[in-house]
Design a protein around this motif. Structure first.
Motif, PDB file in Angstrom:
ATOM      1  N   SER A 215       0.825  -1.279   0.111  1.00  0.00           N
ATOM      2  CA  SER A 215       0.003  -0.003  -0.123  1.00  0.00           C
ATOM      3  C   SER A 215       0.759   1.590  -0.007  1.00  0.00           C
ATOM      4  O   SER A 215       2.161   1.313   0.552  1.00  0.00           O
ATOM      5  CB  SER A 215      -0.851  -0.098   1.189  1.00  0.00           C
ATOM      6  OG  SER A 215      -0.042   0.140   2.372  1.00  0.00           O
ATOM      7  N   PRO A 216       0.309   2.431  -0.580  1.00  0.00           N
ATOM      8  CA  PRO A 216       1.121   3.559  -0.585  1.00  0.00           C
ATOM      9  C   PRO A 216       1.816   3.954   1.005  1.00  0.00           C
ATOM     10  O   PRO A 216       2.771   4.611   1.001  1.00  0.00           O
ATOM     11  CB  PRO A 216       0.087   4.767  -0.937  1.00  0.00           C
ATOM     12  CG  PRO A 216      -0.692   3.875  -1.886  1.00  0.00           C
ATOM     13  CD  PRO A 216      -0.914   2.368  -1.381  1.00  0.00           C
ATOM     14  N   ARG A 217       1.045   3.635   2.073  1.00  0.00           N
ATOM     15  CA  ARG A 217       1.091   3.978   3.268  1.00  0.00           C
ATOM     16  C   ARG A 217       2.146   3.487   3.652  1.00  0.00           C
ATOM     17  O   ARG A 217       3.282   3.719   4.374  1.00  0.00           O
ATOM     18  CB  ARG A 217      -0.046   3.608   4.382  1.00  0.00           C
ATOM     19  CG  ARG A 217       0.120   3.892   5.580  1.00  0.00           C
ATOM     20  CD  ARG A 217      -1.020   3.825   6.475  1.00  0.00           C
ATOM     21  NE  ARG A 217      -0.997   4.223   7.905  1.00  0.00           N
ATOM     22  CZ  ARG A 217      -0.478   3.203   8.985  1.00  0.00           C
ATOM     23  NH1 ARG A 217      -0.482   1.919   8.526  1.00  0.00           N
ATOM     24  NH2 ARG A 217      -0.367   3.718  10.146  1.00  0.00           N
ATOM     25  N   THR A 218       2.344   1.953   3.539  1.00  0.00           N
ATOM     26  CA  THR A 218       3.552   1.000   3.811  1.00  0.00           C
ATOM     27  C   THR A 218       4.575   1.726   2.944  1.00  0.00           C
ATOM     28  O   THR A 218       5.851   1.866   3.759  1.00  0.00           O
ATOM     29  CB  THR A 218       3.275  -0.473   3.355  1.00  0.00           C
ATOM     30  OG1 THR A 218       2.141  -1.055   4.305  1.00  0.00           O
ATOM     31  CG2 THR A 218       4.546  -1.332   3.703  1.00  0.00           C
ATOM     32  N   LEU A 219       4.417   1.961   1.666  1.00  0.00           N
ATOM     33  CA  LEU A 219       5.759   2.225   0.851  1.00  0.00           C
ATOM     34  C   LEU A 219       6.208   3.626   1.428  1.00  0.00           C
ATOM     35  O   LEU A 219       7.324   3.834   1.562  1.00  0.00           O
ATOM     36  CB  LEU A 219       5.390   2.424  -0.598  1.00  0.00           C
ATOM     37  CG  LEU A 219       5.134   1.097  -1.083  1.00  0.00           C
ATOM     38  CD1 LEU A 219       4.185   1.125  -2.213  1.00  0.00           C
ATOM     39  CD2 LEU A 219       6.339   0.314  -1.561  1.00  0.00           C
ATOM     40  N   TRP A 220       5.379   4.581   1.995  1.00  0.00           N
ATOM     41  CA  TRP A 220       5.749   6.012   2.518  1.00  0.00           C
ATOM     42  C   TRP A 220       6.621   5.563   3.784  1.00  0.00           C
ATOM     43  O   TRP A 220       7.484   6.353   3.897  1.00  0.00           O
ATOM     44  CB  TRP A 220       4.729   6.702   2.779  1.00  0.00           C
ATOM     45  CG  TRP A 220       4.980   8.007   3.338  1.00  0.00           C
ATOM     46  CD1 TRP A 220       4.771   8.558   4.285  1.00  0.00           C
ATOM     47  CD2 TRP A 220       5.617   9.034   2.620  1.00  0.00           C
ATOM     48  NE1 TRP A 220       5.129   9.791   4.745  1.00  0.00           N
ATOM     49  CE2 TRP A 220       6.070   9.996   3.557  1.00  0.00           C
ATOM     50  CE3 TRP A 220       6.359   9.302   1.218  1.00  0.00           C
ATOM     51  CZ2 TRP A 220       6.467  11.112   2.998  1.00  0.00           C
ATOM     52  CZ3 TRP A 220       6.884  10.314   0.931  1.00  0.00           C
ATOM     53  CH2 TRP A 220       6.901  11.162   1.886  1.00  0.00           C
ATOM     54  N   GLN A 221       6.193   4.596   4.576  1.00  0.00           N
ATOM     55  CA  GLN A 221       6.807   4.421   5.716  1.00  0.00           C
ATOM     56  C   GLN A 221       8.252   3.700   5.617  1.00  0.00           C
ATOM     57  O   GLN A 221       9.348   4.182   6.341  1.00  0.00           O
ATOM     58  CB  GLN A 221       5.883   3.160   6.682  1.00  0.00           C
ATOM     59  CG  GLN A 221       4.581   3.925   7.146  1.00  0.00           C
ATOM     60  CD  GLN A 221       3.835   3.155   8.069  1.00  0.00           C
ATOM     61  OE1 GLN A 221       4.009   1.768   7.615  1.00  0.00           O
ATOM     62  NE2 GLN A 221       2.924   3.456   8.973  1.00  0.00           N
ATOM     63  N   ARG A 223       9.780   4.373   2.817  1.00  0.00           N
ATOM     64  CA  ARG A 223      10.775   5.151   2.209  1.00  0.00           C
ATOM     65  C   ARG A 223      11.377   6.163   3.368  1.00  0.00           C
ATOM     66  O   ARG A 223      12.461   6.452   3.305  1.00  0.00           O
ATOM     67  CB  ARG A 223      10.019   5.968   1.203  1.00  0.00           C
ATOM     68  CG  ARG A 223      10.695   7.107   0.548  1.00  0.00           C
ATOM     69  CD  ARG A 223       9.935   7.991  -0.353  1.00  0.00           C
ATOM     70  NE  ARG A 223      10.698   9.073  -1.001  1.00  0.00           N
ATOM     71  CZ  ARG A 223      11.708   9.051  -1.766  1.00  0.00           C
ATOM     72  NH1 ARG A 223      11.843   7.747  -2.354  1.00  0.00           N
ATOM     73  NH2 ARG A 223      12.321  10.281  -2.363  1.00  0.00           N
ATOM     74  N   GLN A 224      10.541   6.650   4.272  1.00  0.00           N
ATOM     75  CA  GLN A 224      11.087   7.303   5.452  1.00  0.00           C
ATOM     76  C   GLN A 224      12.130   6.493   6.390  1.00  0.00           C
ATOM     77  O   GLN A 224      12.957   7.234   6.592  1.00  0.00           O
ATOM     78  CB  GLN A 224       9.957   7.854   6.170  1.00  0.00           C
ATOM     79  CG  GLN A 224       8.808   8.904   5.577  1.00  0.00           C
ATOM     80  CD  GLN A 224       7.940   9.207   6.675  1.00  0.00           C
ATOM     81  OE1 GLN A 224       7.049   8.430   7.151  1.00  0.00           O
ATOM     82  NE2 GLN A 224       7.709  10.600   6.720  1.00  0.00           N
ATOM     83  N   GLN A 227      15.303   6.790   4.364  1.00  0.00           N
ATOM     84  CA  GLN A 227      15.943   8.089   4.274  1.00  0.00           C
ATOM     85  C   GLN A 227      16.423   8.241   5.634  1.00  0.00           C
ATOM     86  O   GLN A 227      17.673   8.954   5.476  1.00  0.00           O
ATOM     87  CB  GLN A 227      14.815   8.979   3.932  1.00  0.00           C
ATOM     88  CG  GLN A 227      14.244   8.965   2.585  1.00  0.00           C
ATOM     89  CD  GLN A 227      13.261  10.073   2.228  1.00  0.00           C
ATOM     90  OE1 GLN A 227      12.291  10.168   3.239  1.00  0.00           O
ATOM     91  NE2 GLN A 227      13.185  10.446   0.989  1.00  0.00           N
ATOM     92  N   TRP A 243       6.615  -1.216  -8.918  1.00  0.00           N
ATOM     93  CA  TRP A 243       5.719  -0.300  -8.196  1.00  0.00           C
ATOM     94  C   TRP A 243       6.476  -0.127  -6.630  1.00  0.00           C
ATOM     95  O   TRP A 243       6.587   1.270  -6.241  1.00  0.00           O
ATOM     96  CB  TRP A 243       4.599  -1.029  -7.667  1.00  0.00           C
ATOM     97  CG  TRP A 243       3.651  -0.391  -6.542  1.00  0.00           C
ATOM     98  CD1 TRP A 243       3.330  -0.856  -5.537  1.00  0.00           C
ATOM     99  CD2 TRP A 243       2.845   0.973  -6.458  1.00  0.00           C
ATOM    100  NE1 TRP A 243       2.496  -0.284  -4.667  1.00  0.00           N
ATOM    101  CE2 TRP A 243       2.296   1.228  -5.290  1.00  0.00           C
ATOM    102  CE3 TRP A 243       3.135   2.222  -7.393  1.00  0.00           C
ATOM    103  CZ2 TRP A 243       1.667   2.446  -5.092  1.00  0.00           C
ATOM    104  CZ3 TRP A 243       2.328   3.294  -7.080  1.00  0.00           C
ATOM    105  CH2 TRP A 243       1.648   3.328  -5.792  1.00  0.00           C
ATOM    106  N   TRP A 247       9.124   3.904  -4.966  1.00  0.00           N
ATOM    107  CA  TRP A 247       9.105   4.638  -3.608  1.00  0.00           C
ATOM    108  C   TRP A 247      10.582   4.547  -3.188  1.00  0.00           C
ATOM    109  O   TRP A 247      10.699   5.025  -1.821  1.00  0.00           O
ATOM    110  CB  TRP A 247       7.965   3.945  -2.849  1.00  0.00           C
ATOM    111  CG  TRP A 247       6.846   4.209  -3.332  1.00  0.00           C
ATOM    112  CD1 TRP A 247       6.293   3.419  -4.414  1.00  0.00           C
ATOM    113  CD2 TRP A 247       5.812   5.112  -2.581  1.00  0.00           C
ATOM    114  NE1 TRP A 247       4.755   3.957  -4.459  1.00  0.00           N
ATOM    115  CE2 TRP A 247       4.744   4.740  -3.489  1.00  0.00           C
ATOM    116  CE3 TRP A 247       5.893   5.846  -1.597  1.00  0.00           C
ATOM    117  CZ2 TRP A 247       3.573   5.708  -3.283  1.00  0.00           C
ATOM    118  CZ3 TRP A 247       4.692   6.731  -1.586  1.00  0.00           C
ATOM    119  CH2 TRP A 247       3.338   6.385  -2.027  1.00  0.00           C
TER     120      TRP A 247
END
Length: 263
Positions: A215-221, A223-224, A227, A243, A247
């Motif tokens: 999910s975008p939420r998992t991928l954002w987590q 990625r953060q 980083q 996909w 990210w």
């Protein structure tokens, strides 16, 4: 001391690789330094042997073969290993398992994800605990996860892929962490490796991260987290998916036929 990684099998073929190299869903890597040579996963069949021969890579005198987990696309090539091969893996690697569909609260098997492999002819080292393979190579052992994700059924129970472990290399620049599929979650995997080694710095993350349908939420987590972690190299392949790679910061995509050297 240099670490060399040769991609014997991956889902894609490298742009500069021979056309004769086979490409299949799966993963097989040859990882070595001056004293140790480890085959990490075997892919689904004999393709890793075929590709190694085409690449001029010898699989003789391996220190060990490490199996990340018991899915067919990672251990299916075991029948093509010589008798008495030293194999390091989790005790559950040979368990029968299936992908499943949850309908009305019940799991329905839809696809077999394991193979009936004769492990008895090899020197098996089953362990849930971390194992020091050489001065710089470590098998992670079982990776604890507070809220594991289900990936089907193992026997009559939910399969959380508890048998998944990773290969760790202690480089002078930090940890090199090599994953098969990343079913246990890349964040959990990294934290586990940091905990058992006492080393915070991660030089490289390599392998499948299982993000192709995240999910975008998992991928954002993720990625953060990456980083903040600031690894020098992120090398995502196999089940990371196009996909998932979108990210990941500054991602490299290893492919069949590639060779990488880490100083």
């Amino acid at each position: 001391m240099a670490l060399t990684l040769k991609v014997l099998l991956e889902n894609q073929r490298a742009a500069v690789a021979q056309d004769q190299l086979r490409v299949k869903a799966g993963l097989s890597l040859l990882v070595s330094d001056e004293t140790t040579s480890i085959l990490f996963d075997t892919g689904p069949d004999d393709s890793f042997v075929h590709n190694a021969a085409r690449m001029g890579v010898s699989l003789d005198n391996l220190t060990a073969t490490v199996l990340s987990h018991g899915h067919y696309d990672h251990c299916g090539g075991v029948p093509w290993l010589p008798d008495n091969t030293r194999i390091i893996c989790h005790p559950s690697v040979g368990n029968e398992r299936y992908a499943a569909l949850n309908v009305a609260g019940r799991q329905h098997k839809i696809k077999k994800l394991s193979l009936d492999i004769d492990y008895a002819r090899h020197r098996m080292e089953y362990t849930r605990a971390p194992l020091q393979i050489s001065d710089r190579f470590i098998w992670s052992g079982e990776i604890a996860v507070a809220n594991p994700k289900a990936y089907g059924v193992m026997g009559d129970e939910t399969d959380y892929v508890i048998d998944e472990g990773v290969l760790i290399y202690l480089s002078r620049r930090g940890l090199v962490i090599i994953t098969g599929c990343g079913h246990r979650g890349i964040v959990n995997i990294v934290r586990h490796c940091q905990k058992i080694t006492g080393i915070e710095k991660v030089h490289a993350l390599i392998g499948g991260f299982h993000l192709r349908s995240a999910s975008p939420r998992t991928l954002w987590q993720v990625r953060q987290f990456l980083q903040q972690l600031k690894p020098d190299k992120i090398m995502a392949c196999h089940c990371t998916g196009a996909w998932g790679k979108l990210w990941l910061p500054d991602v490299i995509s290893p492919a069949t036929g590639d060779t990488f050297v880490f100083e």
